[in-house]
Write an enzyme that holds these catalytic residues in place. Structure first.
Site, PDB file in Angstrom:
ATOM      1  N   ASP A  35       0.851  -1.266  -0.039  1.00 27.40           N
ATOM      2  CA  ASP A  35       0.001   0.109   0.080  1.00 27.40           C
ATOM      3  C   ASP A  35       0.808   1.426  -0.164  1.00 27.40           C
ATOM      4  O   ASP A  35       0.469   2.054  -0.762  1.00 27.40           O
ATOM      5  CB  ASP A  35      -0.891   0.031   1.008  1.00 27.40           C
ATOM      6  CG  ASP A  35      -1.997  -0.802   1.179  1.00 27.40           C
ATOM      7  OD1 ASP A  35      -2.092  -1.513  -0.113  1.00 27.40           O
ATOM      8  OD2 ASP A  35      -2.644  -1.116   2.127  1.00 27.40           O
ATOM      9  N   ALA A  36       1.968   1.448   0.945  1.00 26.49           N
ATOM     10  CA  ALA A  36       2.809   2.474   0.940  1.00 26.49           C
ATOM     11  C   ALA A  36       3.292   2.689  -0.568  1.00 26.49           C
ATOM     12  O   ALA A  36       3.527   3.917  -0.808  1.00 26.49           O
ATOM     13  CB  ALA A  36       3.957   2.124   1.772  1.00 26.49           C
ATOM     14  N   GLU A  37       3.874   1.821  -1.064  1.00 26.60           N
ATOM     15  CA  GLU A  37       4.458   2.043  -2.591  1.00 26.60           C
ATOM     16  C   GLU A  37       3.486   2.363  -3.486  1.00 26.60           C
ATOM     17  O   GLU A  37       3.768   3.379  -4.263  1.00 26.60           O
ATOM     18  CB  GLU A  37       5.024   0.542  -3.212  1.00 26.60           C
ATOM     19  CG  GLU A  37       6.264   0.099  -2.425  1.00 26.60           C
ATOM     20  CD  GLU A  37       6.794  -1.255  -2.977  1.00 26.60           C
ATOM     21  OE1 GLU A  37       7.903  -1.596  -3.231  1.00 26.60           O
ATOM     22  OE2 GLU A  37       6.051  -2.139  -2.451  1.00 26.60           O
ATOM     23  N   LEU A  85     -11.456   8.010  -1.230  1.00 30.54           N
ATOM     24  CA  LEU A  85     -11.097   9.084  -0.377  1.00 30.54           C
ATOM     25  C   LEU A  85      -9.575   9.755  -0.463  1.00 30.54           C
ATOM     26  O   LEU A  85      -8.711   8.845  -0.855  1.00 30.54           O
ATOM     27  CB  LEU A  85     -11.261   8.742   1.083  1.00 30.54           C
ATOM     28  CG  LEU A  85     -12.646   8.410   1.695  1.00 30.54           C
ATOM     29  CD1 LEU A  85     -12.531   7.915   3.036  1.00 30.54           C
ATOM     30  CD2 LEU A  85     -13.702   9.529   1.581  1.00 30.54           C
ATOM     31  N   GLU A 118     -13.828   7.906  12.294  1.00 27.93           N
ATOM     32  CA  GLU A 118     -14.139   6.553  12.181  1.00 27.93           C
ATOM     33  C   GLU A 118     -13.009   5.669  11.619  1.00 27.93           C
ATOM     34  O   GLU A 118     -12.104   6.269  11.029  1.00 27.93           O
ATOM     35  CB  GLU A 118     -15.488   6.273  11.012  1.00 27.93           C
ATOM     36  CG  GLU A 118     -16.452   7.207  11.467  1.00 27.93           C
ATOM     37  CD  GLU A 118     -17.409   7.374  10.337  1.00 27.93           C
ATOM     38  OE1 GLU A 118     -17.541   6.166   9.385  1.00 27.93           O
ATOM     39  OE2 GLU A 118     -18.478   8.236  10.419  1.00 27.93           O
ATOM     40  N   LYS A 120     -10.815   3.394   9.680  1.00 29.46           N
ATOM     41  CA  LYS A 120     -10.648   3.163   7.889  1.00 29.46           C
ATOM     42  C   LYS A 120     -10.234   1.486   7.890  1.00 29.46           C
ATOM     43  O   LYS A 120      -9.301   0.867   7.950  1.00 29.46           O
ATOM     44  CB  LYS A 120      -9.576   3.833   7.533  1.00 29.46           C
ATOM     45  CG  LYS A 120      -9.539   3.438   5.843  1.00 29.46           C
ATOM     46  CD  LYS A 120      -8.441   4.332   5.387  1.00 29.46           C
ATOM     47  CE  LYS A 120      -8.441   4.172   3.606  1.00 29.46           C
ATOM     48  NZ  LYS A 120      -8.281   2.715   3.102  1.00 29.46           N
ATOM     49  N   LYS A 284     -14.447  12.803   8.937  1.00 31.45           N
ATOM     50  CA  LYS A 284     -15.734  13.284   7.829  1.00 31.45           C
ATOM     51  C   LYS A 284     -16.403  14.420   8.555  1.00 31.45           C
ATOM     52  O   LYS A 284     -16.707  14.732   9.909  1.00 31.45           O
ATOM     53  CB  LYS A 284     -16.901  12.183   7.977  1.00 31.45           C
ATOM     54  CG  LYS A 284     -16.586  10.870   7.265  1.00 31.45           C
ATOM     55  CD  LYS A 284     -17.320   9.984   7.096  1.00 31.45           C
ATOM     56  CE  LYS A 284     -16.777   8.482   6.682  1.00 31.45           C
ATOM     57  NZ  LYS A 284     -17.962   7.297   6.723  1.00 31.45           N
ATOM     58  N   CYS A 420      15.646 -30.531  17.744  1.00 30.93           N
ATOM     59  CA  CYS A 420      17.040 -31.035  17.962  1.00 30.93           C
ATOM     60  C   CYS A 420      16.958 -31.961  19.120  1.00 30.93           C
ATOM     61  O   CYS A 420      16.490 -32.094  20.164  1.00 30.93           O
ATOM     62  CB  CYS A 420      18.088 -30.001  18.365  1.00 30.93           C
ATOM     63  SG  CYS A 420      19.754 -30.587  18.982  1.00 30.93           S
TER      64      CYS A 420
END
EC number: 6.5.1.2
Length: 676
Positions: A35-37, A85, A118, A120, A284, A420
């Site tokens: 999302d950041a990219e 938005l 609110e 997201k 909002k 192990c």
């Protein structure tokens, strides 16, 4: 002119990139970038458009939202466009939004604007239309103008009303479909391979077979009514509740910008306690009439903005997969990463969990990986960018022998973990066992850090747990002069020996916990200590358990897995020898317990707010002494929430989960013996 031509070329390039990623995200539910990219690509495009306003006229792509609907589903036209938005990435962006809004509404700078704040939700936007109170059509957002018809699939979502009473003849509501993190994990454990909960929710909604959708445990929150008669956003959310829709409880209305920012910070800092993904706070304008006056741009409403959280995910290179051996012998793969800033924290390592996880995600050394960090949870690799993988990268081969001691390894039945077999011959296991043994909740020997333990081990002064209590004697008889070594002086040595001697008187509970037996944590150790009361009784019962196949234990809250672990531990001669050598140096005190008669015995409790009678740590001790298990997180398995002054969000969550809430006074009564 030349600059504008260059800007036009760069804009076209960015538009193509964004459009490509929109298709992957909105239609295929299989994004290639974080999302950041994606936000960074949009930011660059907006910088060009702001610098060269004339390019806005020819930039048709900015009018689109998301991507065109998938052709597998019937196309649905939105009578009212479904907008996305605008984003804010810092407080200054939000303040600019407030300033623009005031200017548009002709409001003085010294006047305030009430905002609805609110969460997201990181899910899939959808719309549902009701005609004469009955569900008629559901659709995705698509490109804002047209979406996909998902009516049949949406009808399978639990708690979504199919019939609404006292509603207008034509009603359209909009919201977000999501999936809980715990359900997402279970979904992938069942053989799916979704990168994150958002993709899982979107992919589940877009199933051609609605029976598959019905199995996916989808949830939703509604957040708006199209063409509402409500006067405020606050009233609108209440109306949605009245009609039976799920509405997010984490919402406030305020005209104080500092309070709005505080809400953002509170949610951000506590988001790991919320069992679904959120990626910001939406502000909002609360007044609906003002919303209509503000209107929209071609892509987004002017009356709302999404203040995004710092990226919880980021992409970096995995340089090496190292293997860490724990005190129980588990081989845990660790990803060694190129340093990356995630949410303000520099991350250099991430958990890979186990061999199965590496194979399922096909993670290789040298890969570029998506790393996620949530709250205090250890960073994890959630996906691999295989588009950046080069041909020479080979599959990771999990070791067949222990990297520390060379012993063979094995995979336990019905477990993903690999162990192990070296036990007392494995350096890493021994050091981890000793570190656990001297820890605060065990023998609490101050002065034994990792470096000190490694030093004593390499000098062969401590090679097992019992050596701790003969350390002073060994040093006095050895050629090693600690005073001559860096970091050691007469005072530090004296303090260490004093701490060791002070630890020789120990409770049965702490002694059991200190042994580091598999599945025996602090809480189970307390239950065992309360049940057997004395060391002698406990030890003799453990011998019976190990030596008699038909013998078992019947202790409330102690399951077969734990009993099996005790049986295995006490079946090993070296463990018995170790315990017998240990107790020669110790005084193990009996357990004085009256917790069986407490009203919270065996219950799981959580605290919220400030207690007036004692500190939180004192309350924890009091509760555990009364036989309760104190947890930091609230869930449907919680028996009681203890609410002090100024309780936090856990209070509302407890109400929604029907968890019984106790006042501080009532909790104090519950911790008393019922005989009193």
């Amino acid at each position: 002119m030349v600059d504008q031509e260059k800007a036009k070329l760069e804009l076209d390039k960015l538009n193509k990139q964004i459009q490509h990623h929109d298709v992957l995200y909105y239609v295929q539910d299989n994004p290639e970038i974080s999302d950041a990219e994606y936000d960074e690509l949009c930011r660059k495009r907006n910088l060009i458009l702001n610098a060269f306003p004339k390019l806005t006229q020819s930039n048709d792509y900015q009018n689109n939202i998301g991507s065109s609907p998938d052709t597998k589903f019937a196309k649905v036209k939105h009578e009212e466009k479904m907008f996305s938005l605008d984003n804010a990435f810092n407080q200054q962006d939000v303040e600019k939004f407030i300033t623009r809004t005031k200017k548009f509404l002709n409001i003085n700078d010294n006047q305030s604007i009430p905002l609805s704040c609110e969460l997201k939700i990181d899910g899939l936007s959808f719309s549902v239309i009701y005609k004469k109170g009955e569900i008629y059509q559901a659709s995705t957002r698509g490109n804002g103008y047209f979406g996909e018809n998902i009516t049949t699939n949406v009808k399978t979502i639990k708690n979504l009303p199919h019939i609404i009473h006292n509603a207008p003849d034509l009603l359209e509501v909009r919201g977000e479909i999501y999936i809980d993190r715990c359900d997402f994990i279970q979904l992938n454990n069942d053989g799916n391979n979704f990168a994150n909960p958002r993709n899982a929710a979107a992919g589940s909604v877009r199933q051609l077979d609605h029976n598959i959708t019905a199995q996916r445990k989808l949830k939703y929150f509604m957040y708006t009514i199209v063409n509402t008669a409500c006067l405020t956003q606050e009233e609108l959310l209440y109306q949605l509740k009245i009609w039976g829709f799920c509405v997010n409880e984490h919402t406030i209305t305020t005209d104080n910008i500092e309070e709005a920012f505080n809400f953002y910070n509170q949610v951000y800092n506590n988001r790991s306690n919320i069992n679904y993904d959120i990626d910001g706070i939406i502000y909002k304008v609360n007044d609906i009439k003002s919303q209509h006056i503000l209107g929209t741009t071609s892509k987004s409403p002017r009356w709302a903005i999404a203040y995004k959280f710092p990226a919880a995910e980021a992409k970096t290179q995995l340089n090496k997969i190292s293997i860490q051996i724990g005190r129980t012998g588990v081989l845990t793969p660790i990803a060694e990463l190129s340093p990356i800033n995630i949410g303000g924290v520099i991350v250099t390592r991430a958990s890979l969990h186990n061999k199965n996880e590496i194979e399922r995600k096909d993670i290789r050394e040298g890969d570029y990986v998506i790393v996620k960090r949530a709250g205090d949870v250890i960073p994890q690799i959630v996906d691999v960018d295989k588009n950046l993988r080069t041909q020479e990268l080979t599959k990771f081969v999990f070791p067949t022998t222990c990297p520390s001691c060379g012993s063979s390894v094995y995979q336990a039945k019905q477990e993903a973990s690999i162990y192990c077999t070296g036990e007392l011959f494995c350096k890493d296991q021994i050091l981890e066992k000793i570190k656990h043994f001297v820890s605060k909740d065990a023998f609490n020997i101050i002065g034994f850090g990792k470096k000190q333990l490694l030093f004593f081990y390499e000098q062969r002064l401590i090679t097992n747990i019992t050596d701790i209590f003969t350390l002073e004697e060994k040093i006095s008889n050895s050629d090693v002069k600690l005073e001559s070594l860096h970091g050691w002086g007469e005072k530090s040595m004296s303090n260490l020996f004093s701490a060791i001697n002070n630890s020789k008187v120990i409770s049965l509970e702490n002694f059991i916990f200190a042994l580091g037996i598999r599945f025996i944590g602090k809480y189970i150790a307390k239950i065992l200590a309360n049940h057997f009361s004395s060391y002698e009784t406990w030890y003799n019962e453990m011998l019976k358990l190990a030596q008699n196949e038909d013998y078992s234990l019947n202790i409330q809250q102690i399951g077969s897995k734990t009993i099996g672990s005790l049986k295995m531990f006490f079946s090993q001669p070296h463990n018995l020898n170790m315990i017998n050598d240990l107790v020669k140096h110790l005084t193990i005190t009996d357990t004085q317990s009256s917790s069986y008669l407490s009203l919270i015995h065996g219950k799981i409790i959580v605290f919220t707010g400030e207690l007036s009678s004692m500190s939180r740590s004192e309350a924890k001790i009091r509760s555990e002494t009364a036989g309760a298990k104190v947890s930091s997180s609230l869930s449907k398995n919680t028996d009681f929430l203890i609410a002090g002054n100024n309780p936090g969000s856990k209070y509302k969550k407890a109400q929604s989960l029907n968890v019984q809430i106790l006042t501080e006074d009532l909790w104090l009564q519950y911790t008393q013996s019922s005989e009193n």
